[in-house]
Design a protein around this motif. Structure first.
Motif, PDB file in Angstrom:
ATOM      1  N   LYS A  93       0.834  -1.194   0.000  1.00 57.87           N
ATOM      2  CA  LYS A  93       0.000   0.000   0.000  1.00 57.87           C
ATOM      3  C   LYS A  93       0.875   1.253   0.000  1.00 57.87           C
ATOM      4  N   PRO A  94       0.421   2.322  -0.620  1.00 60.04           N
ATOM      5  CA  PRO A  94       1.211   3.562  -0.611  1.00 60.04           C
ATOM      6  C   PRO A  94       1.274   4.152   0.784  1.00 60.04           C
ATOM      7  N   SER A  95       2.339   4.882   1.047  1.00 62.72           N
ATOM      8  CA  SER A  95       2.504   5.522   2.346  1.00 62.72           C
ATOM      9  C   SER A  95       1.389   6.535   2.577  1.00 62.72           C
ATOM     10  N   GLU A  96       0.932   6.633   3.813  1.00 62.06           N
ATOM     11  CA  GLU A  96      -0.174   7.534   4.125  1.00 62.06           C
ATOM     12  C   GLU A  96       0.183   9.000   3.879  1.00 62.06           C
ATOM     13  N   ASP A  97       1.468   9.337   4.028  1.00 61.60           N
ATOM     14  CA  ASP A  97       1.868  10.726   3.832  1.00 61.60           C
ATOM     15  C   ASP A  97       2.511  10.961   2.468  1.00 61.60           C
ATOM     16  N   ALA A  98       2.307  10.010   1.542  1.00 57.71           N
ATOM     17  CA  ALA A  98       2.938  10.119   0.221  1.00 57.71           C
ATOM     18  C   ALA A  98       2.439  11.339  -0.542  1.00 57.71           C
ATOM     19  N   GLU A  99       1.201  11.732  -0.307  1.00 61.99           N
ATOM     20  CA  GLU A  99       0.612  12.859  -1.031  1.00 61.99           C
ATOM     21  C   GLU A  99       0.594  14.139  -0.216  1.00 61.99           C
ATOM     22  N   VAL A 100       1.251  14.119   0.954  1.00 59.72           N
ATOM     23  CA  VAL A 100       1.250  15.298   1.818  1.00 59.72           C
ATOM     24  C   VAL A 100       2.296  16.299   1.348  1.00 59.72           C
ATOM     25  N   THR A 101       1.908  17.556   1.256  1.00 56.27           N
ATOM     26  CA  THR A 101       2.833  18.615   0.871  1.00 56.27           C
ATOM     27  C   THR A 101       3.587  19.109   2.109  1.00 56.27           C
ATOM     28  N   PRO A 102       4.922  19.047   2.111  1.00 59.31           N
ATOM     29  CA  PRO A 102       5.696  19.475   3.290  1.00 59.31           C
ATOM     30  C   PRO A 102       5.465  20.941   3.628  1.00 59.31           C
ATOM     31  N   LYS A 103       5.684  21.276   4.895  1.00 58.81           N
ATOM     32  CA  LYS A 103       5.549  22.665   5.318  1.00 58.81           C
ATOM     33  C   LYS A 103       6.568  23.537   4.595  1.00 58.81           C
ATOM     34  N   GLY A 104       6.143  24.732   4.242  1.00 58.13           N
ATOM     35  CA  GLY A 104       7.017  25.642   3.527  1.00 58.13           C
ATOM     36  C   GLY A 104       6.920  25.512   2.022  1.00 58.13           C
ATOM     37  N   HIS A 105       6.106  24.567   1.575  1.00 55.06           N
ATOM     38  CA  HIS A 105       5.923  24.355   0.137  1.00 55.06           C
ATOM     39  C   HIS A 105       4.451  24.520  -0.239  1.00 55.06           C
ATOM     40  N   THR A 106       4.241  25.018  -1.441  1.00 59.13           N
ATOM     41  CA  THR A 106       2.913  24.927  -2.045  1.00 59.13           C
ATOM     42  C   THR A 106       2.877  23.653  -2.878  1.00 59.13           C
ATOM     43  N   THR A 107       1.702  23.292  -3.356  1.00 58.33           N
ATOM     44  CA  THR A 107       1.601  22.102  -4.205  1.00 58.33           C
ATOM     45  C   THR A 107       2.477  22.234  -5.437  1.00 58.33           C
TER      46      THR A 107
END
Length: 269
Positions: A93-107
């Motif tokens: 299964k893909p990581s749960e945070d795989a689609e999370v945008t890190p802080k300090g970044h926009t998409t």
């Protein structure tokens, strides 16, 4: 039968490769391969020229784009695509945070960073060129025989038998409900597109009504799942779809996009 030159072939080859490399899950690969492949603008021009409506190319392609967006929104939420597992090719299964945008970044900025990281893994231009040539050769020699064989057989069946006429009969009331003229003649082209994208336009060329020719030509492009190219590539890849599922998706695309295209046609004619 020149549809093998369309952008759909390249898109499916790339999607299959991304799926095998665990960039896409089973569901993502199936949705992208069957919903987001596109026919090139140049071949769309060939289709509209076949039905002698070149002067309507802009609204024709606009109707195709609109119908494609509607289909892309609805079809992934229906079986069989809805039932595909959201796991990678190896079952993980893909990581749960795989689609999370890190802080300090926009998409956008995070996507740009990832793209630059990916580009940085390229070792040389020669390797990229070599891989591109290999993919092109695979597509030409793997798809062209299928296109010519299935397309020819389908055209013979359409011209000299009543198979597609029978299969298209259930669409007559639907076409009449949508106000498409010469519904009986149009119904004969509704299912033949599953074999090859260009055949509906060939059959439509003999229909007198311009609106009907417009609808058939646009439908032949938006149905998308034709066995002479997209279907053959999907079945030959590791993307998790079978021929029954492809036919179901083809019918769903027909039912969903036909009202959109008919609506545009009524605004034009």
């Amino acid at each position: 039968m020149a549809s093998w030159l369309g952008d759909g072939s390249v898109g499916i080859l790339l999607t299959s490769k991304q799926y095998e490399n665990k960039f896409y899950t089973m569901r993502e690969a199936a949705v992208i391969g069957t919903t987001f492949s596109a026919v090139s603008i140049t071949f769309s021009l060939v289709v509209i020229a076949q039905v002698e409506l070149e002067h309507l190319f802009l609204p024709f392609y606009g109707a195709i784009c609109l119908a494609g967006i509607v289909a892309a929104i609805i079809i992934p939420r229906l079986p069989p695509l809805r039932n595909k597992k959201d796991t990678f090719i190896d079952g993980t299964k893909p990581s749960e945070d795989a689609e999370v945008t890190p802080k300090g970044h926009t998409t956008f900025s995070w996507g740009l960073d990832l793209a630059l990281q990916r580009a940085g893994t390229v070792t040389s231009a020669k390797s990229v060129f070599g891989e591109g040539v290999k993919n092109a050769v695979d597509m030409v020699f793997g798809v062209l025989p299928v296109v010519m064989g299935l397309g020819t057989v389908a055209l013979v069946i359409a011209e000299y038998t009543s198979v597609f006429e029978i299969l298209g009969t259930p669409f007559i009331p639907y076409l009449e409900l949508l106000g498409v003229p010469e519904a009986v003649a149009a119904s004969k082209t509704m299912v033949v597109g599953f074999a090859d994208m260009f055949i509906p336009s060939i059959l439509a060329a003999s229909i007198d009504n311009e609106m009907t020719r417009f609808v058939i030509a646009a439908m032949s492009v938006t149905q998308l799942i034709y066995m002479s190219e997209v279907g053959a590539l999907l079945l030959g890849s590791r993307i998790p779809v079978n021929i029954v599922e492809l036919f179901v998706i083809f019918i769903l695309r027909t039912l969903i996009t036909l009202p959109v295209i008919a609506g545009v046609a009524h605004l034009i004619f």
